[in-house]
Design an enzyme around this catalytic site. Structure first.
Site, mmCIF file in Angstrom:
data_model
loop_
_atom_site.group_PDB
_atom_site.id
_atom_site.type_symbol
_atom_site.label_atom_id
_atom_site.label_comp_id
_atom_site.label_asym_id
_atom_site.label_seq_id
_atom_site.Cartn_x
_atom_site.Cartn_y
_atom_site.Cartn_z
ATOM 1 N N ASP A 150 -17.206 -58.120 -71.564
ATOM 2 C CA ASP A 150 -16.703 -59.005 -72.616
ATOM 3 C C ASP A 150 -16.348 -58.143 -73.812
ATOM 4 O O ASP A 150 -17.216 -57.480 -74.382
ATOM 5 C CB ASP A 150 -17.770 -60.028 -73.003
ATOM 6 C CG ASP A 150 -17.266 -60.959 -74.106
ATOM 7 O OD1 ASP A 150 -16.264 -61.649 -73.881
ATOM 8 O OD2 ASP A 150 -17.867 -60.961 -75.195
ATOM 9 N N GLU A 172 -11.462 -59.605 -69.167
ATOM 10 C CA GLU A 172 -10.701 -60.796 -69.495
ATOM 11 C C GLU A 172 -9.299 -60.368 -69.916
ATOM 12 O O GLU A 172 -9.133 -59.343 -70.562
ATOM 13 C CB GLU A 172 -11.380 -61.503 -70.664
ATOM 14 C CG GLU A 172 -11.346 -62.992 -70.554
ATOM 15 C CD GLU A 172 -12.243 -63.639 -71.597
ATOM 16 O OE1 GLU A 172 -12.251 -64.863 -71.653
ATOM 17 O OE2 GLU A 172 -12.910 -62.924 -72.352
ATOM 18 N N ASP A 216 -22.210 -63.035 -75.965
ATOM 19 C CA ASP A 216 -21.367 -62.031 -75.313
ATOM 20 C C ASP A 216 -21.851 -61.687 -73.908
ATOM 21 O O ASP A 216 -21.056 -61.514 -72.985
ATOM 22 C CB ASP A 216 -21.305 -60.760 -76.170
ATOM 23 C CG ASP A 216 -20.713 -61.037 -77.550
ATOM 24 O OD1 ASP A 216 -19.949 -62.015 -77.675
ATOM 25 O OD2 ASP A 216 -21.028 -60.286 -78.482
#
Ligand SMILES: [Zn+2]
Length: 418
Positions: free
Chosen positions: A191, A275, A356
């Site tokens: 993340d 991501e 996170d």
């Protein structure tokens, strides 16, 4: 696979002059060819072929009074300059026809003496690495190179770049075999953020170094000094170089740090999931400076390049997966949370989450699922080669396609073509 190896170049005063002359000639050839194509289009004539253009703007032009000086430089970089124009046109046509993904590429533009970055490319005909370690460039001479690491193989081309801070670099394109590392069974989701740079699903936290923020005082001072110098003066040019150098220093420190982080992750992990962040979108917001400072695009690119080289996998999870809203323990969608919420407790199962770390675990799960759907098997080495270094510069639009690419599935067969 093609890789780029870059080094600092230390030309002598005479060599700098010769390089400046060659930069100029390559630019003129490029601009003349572009003008000829534009004129042909205006006159309703067919698109001029590159071989005809080469005769017109190089061979023929040398024989005219106003372009006779083209004969004073090596011909190889002039021809490469025309190739760059061809690539720029091809990118434009492919972009218009939809063959090329990503941001729209515009028509090639004229180059200017005042462009921030000047570059030249030599092919095998135009350069040689001497036994004494000097780089011989046609009609320039033997130039000293700071070999910060060894070249793994014979390079097929070399690009000489003069950056805005007045430094010279060379980058060699080398064709190397991937060196697959021994397979591991580790997988992590990452993340990315601004508070902490990255949180890995195994609990590792990478702090945000904030290089730009730390150097801001110095940068502001340099910028202020520049604004006080008279327009068009020599001192102004000097001050501008000083600003550029300060920025280059920040960029170098950041790149160096990113290399270290990505190398470590790739060495220790078989599969990495990230991501797909809308970096360009975020860069238009209030967070622009911090987003730019974080260098997420470079982080991802380095991971992908290193994964291809060392037989690891990088998977990209879709941009719209609600990774920070779902509980990674029970899978319940807990609803949106403002950025200020660092920890939360799942209403369904009662697990207390670090925001996170929870997101990183969700990214890992989503990446794994994507991957299993794509190839139906466990993680093996070198299944997906995400991207290769491009063997040549792509015309004037150096950065086109690098950012703002459409989200794409990174599966076994998902080898995107640039
Ligand atoms: Zn839960």
């Amino acid at each position: 696979m093609h890789l780029r190896y870059s080094y600092r170049l230390c030309p002598t005063a005479g060599q700098r002059q010769a390089l400046a002359r060659t930069f100029g000639c390559a630019r003129v050839v490029y601009n003349d060819a572009l003008a000829a194509r534009k004129q042909a289009r205006k006159d309703g004539l067919p698109y001029p072929r590159s071989t005809d253009l080469q005769k017109l703007v190089i061979t023929g032009a040398k024989r005219t009074a106003e372009r006779a000086w083209l004969a004073s430089v090596a011909v190889d970089p002039l021809i490469q300059s025309l190739r760059d124009l061809d690539t720029a046109y091809r990118n434009f046509f492919d972009s218009v026809s939809g063959k090329r993904a990503g941001r729209r590429v515009g028509l090639p533009r004229f180059k200017s003496k005042r462009d921030n970055r000047q570059s030249l490319r030599f092919t095998r005909n135009g350069f040689r690495v001497r036994g004494n370690g000097k780089l011989n460039l046609a009609r320039i001479g033997d130039v000293r190179v700071k070999w910060s690491r060894a070249l793994p193989a014979d390079p097929s081309s070399v690009t000489v770049v003069l950056d805005p801070s007045g430094r010279y670099h060379v980058s060699f394109v080398v064709d190397v075999e991937p060196q697959h590392l021994a397979a591991l069974d580790t997988e992590v989701g990452i993340d990315l953020g601004l508070t902490t740079y990255a949180v890995l699903s195994d609990g590792t936290v990478i702090d945000n170094p904030r290089f730009l923020r730390k150097a801001e005082k110095k940068l502001r001072a340099a910028q202020r000094a520049l604004s006080r110098k008279a327009e068009g003066s020599k001192n102004r040019a000097k001050a501008r170089r000083r600003v550029a150098r300060a920025h280059a220093e920040v960029a170098d420190t950041r790149t160096d740090w990113l290399h270290k982080q990505t190398t470590r992750i790739i060495r220790e992990t078989q599969a990495v999931y990230l991501e797909d962040l809308n970096v360009r979108g975020l860069a238009r917001t209030r967070l622009a400076k911090s987003v730019h400072d974080a260098g997420w695009s470079t982080f991802r690119r380095l991971l992908e390049e290193k994964a291809a080289r060392y037989g690891r996998h990088v998977g990209i999870v879709g941009r719209y997966a609600p990774t920070s809203q779902v509980c990674s323990t029970c899978g319940v969608l807990d609803g949106p949370k403002p950025l200020s919420v660092r920890t939360w407790t799942c209403g369904a199962c009662g697990t207390c989450h670090d925001r996170d770390l929870n997101a990183a675990r969700n990214i890992l799960a989503a990446g794994r699922a994507d991957r299993l759907n794509a190839c139906g098997g466990p993680v093996g080495p070198g299944v997906a080669i995400p991207r290769r270094a491009r063997p040549v510069e792509t015309g004037t639009h150096r950065n086109a396609g690098r950012t703002g690419r459409k989200p794409r599935a990174a599966g076994a067969a998902g080898i995107p073509v640039l």
